[in-house]
Motif scaffolding. Structure first.
Motif, PDB file in Angstrom:
ATOM      1  N   LEU A 173       0.824  -1.214   0.000  1.00  0.00           N
ATOM      2  CA  LEU A 173       0.000   0.000   0.000  1.00  0.00           C
ATOM      3  C   LEU A 173       0.852   1.255   0.000  1.00  0.00           C
ATOM      4  N   LYS A 174       1.949   1.249   0.716  1.00  0.00           N
ATOM      5  CA  LYS A 174       2.816   2.430   0.781  1.00  0.00           C
ATOM      6  C   LYS A 174       3.414   2.734  -0.598  1.00  0.00           C
ATOM      7  N   SER A 175       3.964   1.716  -1.251  1.00  0.00           N
ATOM      8  CA  SER A 175       4.555   1.923  -2.577  1.00  0.00           C
ATOM      9  C   SER A 175       3.509   2.377  -3.572  1.00  0.00           C
ATOM     10  N   TRP A 176       2.317   1.779  -3.504  1.00  0.00           N
ATOM     11  CA  TRP A 176       1.244   2.155  -4.422  1.00  0.00           C
ATOM     12  C   TRP A 176       0.819   3.601  -4.194  1.00  0.00           C
ATOM     13  N   SER A 177       0.631   3.997  -2.951  1.00  0.00           N
ATOM     14  CA  SER A 177       0.204   5.363  -2.658  1.00  0.00           C
ATOM     15  C   SER A 177       1.225   6.375  -3.141  1.00  0.00           C
ATOM     16  N   GLU A 178       2.502   6.106  -2.900  1.00  0.00           N
ATOM     17  CA  GLU A 178       3.556   7.028  -3.320  1.00  0.00           C
ATOM     18  C   GLU A 178       3.623   7.137  -4.837  1.00  0.00           C
ATOM     19  N   ALA A 179       3.542   6.003  -5.530  1.00  0.00           N
ATOM     20  CA  ALA A 179       3.624   6.023  -6.992  1.00  0.00           C
ATOM     21  C   ALA A 179       2.403   6.714  -7.603  1.00  0.00           C
ATOM     22  N   LYS A 180       1.218   6.344  -7.138  1.00  0.00           N
ATOM     23  CA  LYS A 180      -0.009   6.903  -7.703  1.00  0.00           C
ATOM     24  C   LYS A 180      -0.094   8.407  -7.483  1.00  0.00           C
ATOM     25  N   LYS A 181       0.114   8.837  -6.253  1.00  0.00           N
ATOM     26  CA  LYS A 181      -0.034  10.260  -5.958  1.00  0.00           C
ATOM     27  C   LYS A 181       1.027  11.092  -6.660  1.00  0.00           C
ATOM     28  N   THR A 182       2.198  10.521  -6.891  1.00  0.00           N
ATOM     29  CA  THR A 182       3.240  11.259  -7.597  1.00  0.00           C
ATOM     30  C   THR A 182       2.882  11.405  -9.071  1.00  0.00           C
ATOM     31  N   VAL A 183       2.567  10.293  -9.727  1.00  0.00           N
ATOM     32  CA  VAL A 183       2.313  10.324 -11.172  1.00  0.00           C
ATOM     33  C   VAL A 183       1.044  11.107 -11.494  1.00  0.00           C
ATOM     34  N   THR A 184      -0.006  10.917 -10.709  1.00  0.00           N
ATOM     35  CA  THR A 184      -1.251  11.639 -10.980  1.00  0.00           C
ATOM     36  C   THR A 184      -1.227  13.061 -10.423  1.00  0.00           C
ATOM     37  N   GLY A 185      -0.156  13.402  -9.700  1.00  0.00           N
ATOM     38  CA  GLY A 185      -0.045  14.750  -9.147  1.00  0.00           C
ATOM     39  C   GLY A 185       0.855  15.675  -9.947  1.00  0.00           C
ATOM     40  N   LEU A 186       1.191  15.274 -11.172  1.00  0.00           N
ATOM     41  CA  LEU A 186       2.078  16.078 -12.008  1.00  0.00           C
ATOM     42  C   LEU A 186       1.350  17.210 -12.738  1.00  0.00           C
ATOM     43  N   THR A 187       0.035  17.126 -12.806  1.00  0.00           N
ATOM     44  CA  THR A 187      -0.743  18.077 -13.606  1.00  0.00           C
ATOM     45  C   THR A 187      -0.406  19.544 -13.334  1.00  0.00           C
ATOM     46  N   PRO A 188      -0.342  19.994 -12.080  1.00  0.00           N
ATOM     47  CA  PRO A 188      -0.057  21.413 -11.840  1.00  0.00           C
ATOM     48  C   PRO A 188       1.315  21.851 -12.332  1.00  0.00           C
ATOM     49  N   LEU A 189       2.202  20.900 -12.587  1.00  0.00           N
ATOM     50  CA  LEU A 189       3.551  21.252 -13.024  1.00  0.00           C
ATOM     51  C   LEU A 189       3.628  21.564 -14.509  1.00  0.00           C
ATOM     52  N   TYR A 190       2.687  21.048 -15.281  1.00  0.00           N
ATOM     53  CA  TYR A 190       2.810  21.263 -16.728  1.00  0.00           C
ATOM     54  C   TYR A 190       1.630  21.975 -17.382  1.00  0.00           C
ATOM     55  N   VAL A 191       0.461  21.968 -16.765  1.00  0.00           N
ATOM     56  CA  VAL A 191      -0.688  22.632 -17.389  1.00  0.00           C
ATOM     57  C   VAL A 191      -0.447  24.124 -17.606  1.00  0.00           C
ATOM     58  N   PRO A 192       0.143  24.861 -16.651  1.00  0.00           N
ATOM     59  CA  PRO A 192       0.417  26.278 -16.925  1.00  0.00           C
ATOM     60  C   PRO A 192       1.313  26.477 -18.149  1.00  0.00           C
ATOM     61  N   ASP A 193       2.277  25.569 -18.373  1.00  0.00           N
ATOM     62  CA  ASP A 193       3.147  25.678 -19.543  1.00  0.00           C
ATOM     63  C   ASP A 193       2.370  25.454 -20.830  1.00  0.00           C
ATOM     64  N   ILE A 194       1.418  24.534 -20.798  1.00  0.00           N
ATOM     65  CA  ILE A 194       0.591  24.286 -21.988  1.00  0.00           C
ATOM     66  C   ILE A 194      -0.213  25.532 -22.325  1.00  0.00           C
ATOM     67  N   LEU A 195      -0.856  26.116 -21.328  1.00  0.00           N
ATOM     68  CA  LEU A 195      -1.706  27.279 -21.571  1.00  0.00           C
ATOM     69  C   LEU A 195      -0.901  28.496 -22.010  1.00  0.00           C
ATOM     70  N   ALA A 196       0.384  28.534 -21.638  1.00  0.00           N
ATOM     71  CA  ALA A 196       1.242  29.663 -22.026  1.00  0.00           C
ATOM     72  C   ALA A 196       1.942  29.431 -23.357  1.00  0.00           C
ATOM     73  N   ASP A 197       1.868  28.247 -23.895  1.00  0.00           N
ATOM     74  CA  ASP A 197       2.527  27.915 -25.147  1.00  0.00           C
ATOM     75  C   ASP A 197       1.869  28.679 -26.306  1.00  0.00           C
ATOM     76  N   GLU A 198       2.683  29.249 -27.175  1.00  0.00           N
ATOM     77  CA  GLU A 198       2.148  30.038 -28.285  1.00  0.00           C
ATOM     78  C   GLU A 198       1.254  29.222 -29.202  1.00  0.00           C
ATOM     79  N   ARG A 199       1.568  27.932 -29.357  1.00  0.00           N
ATOM     80  CA  ARG A 199       0.722  27.069 -30.190  1.00  0.00           C
ATOM     81  C   ARG A 199      -0.662  26.919 -29.579  1.00  0.00           C
ATOM     82  N   MET A 200      -0.707  26.839 -28.268  1.00  0.00           N
ATOM     83  CA  MET A 200      -1.995  26.732 -27.589  1.00  0.00           C
ATOM     84  C   MET A 200      -2.751  28.046 -27.677  1.00  0.00           C
TER      85      MET A 200
END
Length: 309
Positions: free
Chosen positions: A179-206
C-alpha cells in the motif's frame, strides 16, 4: 467469482487538459476471494498504460473486495458505482467530440446521477440508519483510522494522507501489493498536472489554437475568450433554469464548442502539447512511473483472477 459487464475500449490521458471524470453505474457482484498474489510477474518490457476498460475492471474488483471485507465485519455493503467510459470524458479542458456533446452536453446526466448516488445509494442510506455507535464502527471498518495514515509529498507541493487500515486500504493492498509503494507512486504520477498545465496554456501554439477557437465561437454567436471562460460563464447562464432546460442549453452550447474545437484543432493541439510537456516529467519521476505502471498491471492481473473465480 464472475461479474458481467459490457464496456467499449478507449484510452484516455491522465490529466485535466484531456481527461475528466463523472458518475457511472452500479454493478452487483458476489463476494470476492483474495487474489492470487504470488502468480503475478510484470517485466519492464511489458509496462504500459491501462485502457479505460482495464481501469474499470480493477475498480469493479476493488468494490467487490470491499464488499466482502465489510460483510466479514458484520455490515451490509453494496457494490459501489464505477464511472462509465462516457462519463470519464466529462470535465475536459475542451470538448471536441461532437457526437458526445450532442448526447451529454457538459455531462449533466453524470453529475445528476452522482448527486443521486450521494443521497440515495444503499451505502449512504444504510450507515446513516445505524445507531451512532455502530455508524462509527462502520466508518472505521470502511475507511480506517485517520490517526494511522500514509503521508505522500506531492510533486507540486502539499501532502496527501491515506489511512493504512480499513476495507478500502485492504482491497488496495490485495490488488496492488504494498500500500505504501502504491500510494507514493499513484499520488506522484497523478499529481504532475499542476507542473505542466500552466506551460501548456502559455505555449504560443496553444494560444493560437484558443484564439482560432474563440473566433469560431464568436462567429457562431457564442462569444467566449477561451474554454475556461465558457465554463465559468456557463454556470451563470444556466442559473435558475430547471434541469431539462439547462440540459438543452448546455447541449446546444457544447455542440458549438465541439464543432469549433474540431475545426480549429484545439483539442488535438491540447493533447499534443500535453504529451510533449508531460514526457520530461515522467522521465524525471521515472522510478515512480515504472512502479505506477507495474502495480496497475499487477492489479489488473489480480482483478482478472477474481473475475475468473
Amino acid at each position: 467469482m464472475r461479474w458481467a459487464f459490457s464496456i467499449s475500449v478507449a484510452v484516455v490521458a491522465a490529466a485535466c487538459i484531456t481527461a475528466g471524470c463523472g458518475a457511472g453505474r452500479d454493478v452487483t457482484a458476489n463476494s470476492a476471494k483474495p487474489p492470487k498474489r504470488d502468480t503475478v510477474t510484470i517485466s519492464d518490457s511489458n509496462l504500459r498504460d491501462l485502457t479505460v476498460p482495464e481501469e474499470m475492471e480493477i475498480e469493479y474488483a476493488e468494490h467487490a473486495l470491499v464488499k466482502e471485507c465489510m460483510e466479514s465485519k458484520g455490515f451490509k455493503y453494496w457494490m459501489g458505482t464505477v464511472v462509465s467510459v462516457d462519463a470519464r470524458k466529462a470535465g475536459r479542458y475542451v470538448i471536441d467530440d461532437v457526437a458526445w456533446a450532442k448526447k451529454y452536453g457538459y455531462g449533466r446526466p453524470f453529475d445528476e446521477a452522482a448527486e443521486k448516488d450521494r443521497r440515495e445509494h444503499p451505502n449512504v442510506r444504510y450507515p446513516n440508519g445505524l445507531p451512532k455507535k455502530d455508524r462509527i464502527r462502520y466508518n472505521v471498518a470502511l475507511n480506517g483510522e485517520f490517526d494511522d495514515v500514509l503521508r505522500v509529498e506531492l510533486p507540486a507541493g502539499g501532502t496527501i494522507e491515506t489511512p493504512r487500515t480499513g476495507c478500502w486500504a485492504g482491497a488496495q493492498t490485495q490488488l496492488y501489493g504494498d500500500l505504501k509503494s502504491w500510494s507514493e507512486a499513484k499520488k506522484t504520477v497523478t499529481g504532475l498536472t499542476p507542473l505542466y498545465v500552466p506551460d501548456i496554456l502559455a505555449d504560443e501554439r496553444m494560444k493560437k489554437a484558443v484564439g482560432a477557437w474563440s473566433h469560431c465561437m464568436k462567429k457562431s454567436g457564442r462569444p467566449f475568450a477561451s474554454p475556461d471562460d465558457l465554463r465559468e460563464k456557463r454556470i451563470a447562464l444556466t442559473a435558475g433554469m430547471n434541469s431539462p432546460d439547462a440540459g438543452k442549453f448546455e447541449i446546444d452550447l457544447a455542440v458549438t464548442e465541439a464543432t469549433c474545437a474540431a475545426q480549429t484543432s484545439l483539442g488535438k493541439t491540447a493533447r499534443t502539447l500535453e504529451r510533449a510537456y508531460l514526457a520530461p516529467l515522467l522521465k524525471k519521476y521515472g522510478k515512480e512511473n515504472v512502479t505506477y505502471q507495474r502495480m496497475r498491471l499487477t492489479a489488473l492481473s489480480r482483478a482478472q483472477d477474481l473475475d475468473s473465480e
